[in-house]
Scaffold this active site. Structure first.
Site, PDB file in Angstrom:
ATOM      1  N   ASN A 173       0.861  -1.183   0.000  1.00  0.00           N
ATOM      2  CA  ASN A 173       0.000   0.000   0.000  1.00  0.00           C
ATOM      3  C   ASN A 173       0.895   1.229   0.000  1.00  0.00           C
ATOM      4  O   ASN A 173       1.778   1.358   0.854  1.00  0.00           O
ATOM      5  CB  ASN A 173      -0.888   0.034   1.244  1.00  0.00           C
ATOM      6  CG  ASN A 173      -2.015  -0.979   1.182  1.00  0.00           C
ATOM      7  OD1 ASN A 173      -2.156  -1.711   0.206  1.00  0.00           O
ATOM      8  ND2 ASN A 173      -2.817  -1.026   2.224  1.00  0.00           N
ATOM      9  N   TYR A 231       0.920   5.611  -0.600  1.00  0.00           N
ATOM     10  CA  TYR A 231       0.199   6.864  -0.809  1.00  0.00           C
ATOM     11  C   TYR A 231       1.113   8.079  -0.922  1.00  0.00           C
ATOM     12  O   TYR A 231       0.878   8.958  -1.733  1.00  0.00           O
ATOM     13  CB  TYR A 231      -0.770   7.106   0.360  1.00  0.00           C
ATOM     14  CG  TYR A 231      -1.955   6.180   0.394  1.00  0.00           C
ATOM     15  CD1 TYR A 231      -3.149   6.492  -0.258  1.00  0.00           C
ATOM     16  CD2 TYR A 231      -1.898   4.970   1.091  1.00  0.00           C
ATOM     17  CE1 TYR A 231      -4.245   5.635  -0.221  1.00  0.00           C
ATOM     18  CE2 TYR A 231      -2.988   4.107   1.138  1.00  0.00           C
ATOM     19  CZ  TYR A 231      -4.158   4.442   0.479  1.00  0.00           C
ATOM     20  OH  TYR A 231      -5.235   3.592   0.520  1.00  0.00           O
TER      21      TYR A 231
END
Length: 494
Positions: free
Chosen positions: A328, A330
């Site tokens: 993940n 970001y």
């Protein structure tokens, strides 16, 4: 900011703004998808025999701690609207959909011997609906929503949780495995343990810095390995699937080219990503963690390191428990060396002993923690590949938030374009990335921010009992990327 950081920062920003968008096609077998998580979208928190989980309990007991005083009781009502959601996925043209199973929906007390048939039926139906529409499910066993009954017994601090998770994983493999080729044990265990047990900022809200987060991670890693071995020994031969874990991290960029800042950035990477990945890929915790925590523990008066030790048998049992890796990603941070933190109350931050910050010039989103740094994903993927033996990687979450004031979400269009461009460059660098998962399919309950931050491709009207979904501008762009495998109007073969 010191003057020594200015030149590297200018170079970083130059990368951010000067790079052209890649005009290379994504490989034919590259998978595009999107994601949600059970507590964030399903609702039906107490319907059809579902048990209470820690987020039900936490948001009901402490509504004042959620930004808009909301909860996931109804959320997007995906429990009742899953067919509509799959129709949206079909229209997008995605190859995969990442979802999570609510442990307390299938085993209300956390005990796999006490199953809830309506919960099993719900997930059977959802997985079959995906299969019927040629969408590959990617299933996460644990996306933060521990059954409250297990939390009452100590949660991730109780060693018995390892066996309870293994039993739950076996149940899921047995019931759903014929329809699942990609399994993840845990989503972002750093958030489970650091925010849940170190800072007390998320469910279950325990604040025991420098001690309980390490114990939590220790049991999570043992539970992950338990599930992997159960799948490998009991199900792989007949189901032919793969199993991994999802690890989240910022990219930690040195604040300057000095040796001290380079070392500080690598230390931070090991304290965040390596905390989980090193045991799974290389065996045991990172040496820098073992050394620093032991030294500080001794100075603090502890008789042993606050970082638990694995036995030789556990090291061997955990090492190699990966078929692929979920990442993940970001945003990014800058890291500088700093003076050694004072020896007083222990904490994970002090154990790391570095200075983390962001540039005020980096573009912002609706989330205070999320600065838009597309260049970071390429650097992160290269570092992961080089550090952990070039594993197969799928981006399991990537996205950006806005405030929901407009369906014309140009920030998301630009974000997807620029991050995917850097991901495509990482493929050219030799990183084995086989898929990308946009967070999120639709606006949903964003944990402590409630419904105030919107990450969805589709807008959801949470004031309407029917929870209608409306496409944002990013939907058409993402559909185009998927159908053409290209980020610009015209692409060339790789």
């Amino acid at each position: 900011m010191s003057s020594k950081t200015l030149l590297p920062l200018m170079l970083i920003l130059g990368i951010c703004f000067a790079d052209d968008v890649s005009n290379k096609l994504f490989p034919d077998d590259f998978m595009f998808g999107t994601a949600t998580a059970a507590y964030q979208v399903e609702g039906a928190w107490n319907e059809d025999g579902k048990g209470e989980n820690i987020w039900d309990n936490y948001t009901h007991a402490h509504p004042d701690l959620v930004a808009d005083h909301t909860n996931g009781d109804v959320a997007c009502d995906s429990y009742h609207k899953y067919k509509e959601d799959v129709a949206l996925l079909k229209d997008l043209g995605v190859q995969h959909y990442r979802l999570s199973i609510s442990w307390s929906r299938v085993a209300p007390t956390g005990q796999a011997s006490l199953v809830n048939q309506p919960g099993l039926t719900y997930y059977r139906n959802l997985l079959q609906e995906l299969r019927d529409n040629n969408i590959e499910p990617m299933v996460t066993l644990y996306h933060w929503d521990l059954p409250q009954a297990l939390q009452d017994q100590g949660g991730w601090l109780n060693d018995s949780i390892v066996d309870r998770f293994g039993d739950y994983a076996r149940l899921a493999f047995d019931i759903f495995g014929d329809n699942v080729q990609y399994w993840f044990t845990f989503n972002e265990p750093k958030q489970t343990c650091l925010l849940g047990y170190e800072y007390g900022a998320m469910a279950p809200g325990i604040k025991e810095p420098g001690i309980s987060s390490y114990k939590c991670v220790h049991n999570v890693l043992r539970a992950h390995a338990k599930a992997w071995h159960i799948y490998d020994e009991e199900f792989r031969a007949t189901q032919n699937g793969k199993l991994g874990i999802v690890i989240d991290s910022n990219w930690f960029e040195p604040g300057s080219d000095s040796e001290e800042d380079q070392t500080a950035a690598e230390t931070k990477r090991q304290f965040v990503f390596g905390w989980f990945a090193n045991a799974i890929f290389n065996g045991d915790y990172p040496e820098v963690m073992k050394t620093r925590i032991a030294e500080r523990s001794a100075k603090e008066g502890f008789s042993a390191s606050r970082l638990p030790e694995f036995t030789d048998e556990e090291i061997a049992y955990i090492k190699g428990t990966h078929d692929f890796l979920g990442v993940n990603f970001y945003t990014s941070s800058l890291v500088n060396a700093t003076s050694e933190p004072a020896i007083d109350t222990p904490s994970w931050d002090k154990d790391g002993g570095v200075l983390e910050y962001v540039s005020p010039d980096w573009p912002s989103s609706a989330s205070s923690w999320l600065k838009v740094t597309p260049w970071g994903i390429r650097k992160q993927l290269n570092w992961v590949s080089q550090t952990y033996g070039s594993p197969d990687i799928v981006i399991t979450e990537n996205g950006v938030s806005e405030d929901g004031s407009s369906l014309n979400d140009t920030i998301r269009v630009d974000y997807y374009r620029d991050y995917l461009s850097n991901l495509r460059d990482a493929i050219d660098d030799g990183v084995k990335v086989f898929g990308y998962t946009a967070w999120s399919l639709m606006d949903n309950f964003e944990w402590m921010q409630g419904y105030s931050e919107k990450f969805g491709l589709y807008s959801v009207d949470f004031t309407d009992p029917d929870r209608p979904r409306t496409p944002k501008a990013s939907v058409e762009y993402f559909k185009k990327i998927i159908s053409t495998r290209c980020l610009v109007d015209t692409c060339v073969e790789s």
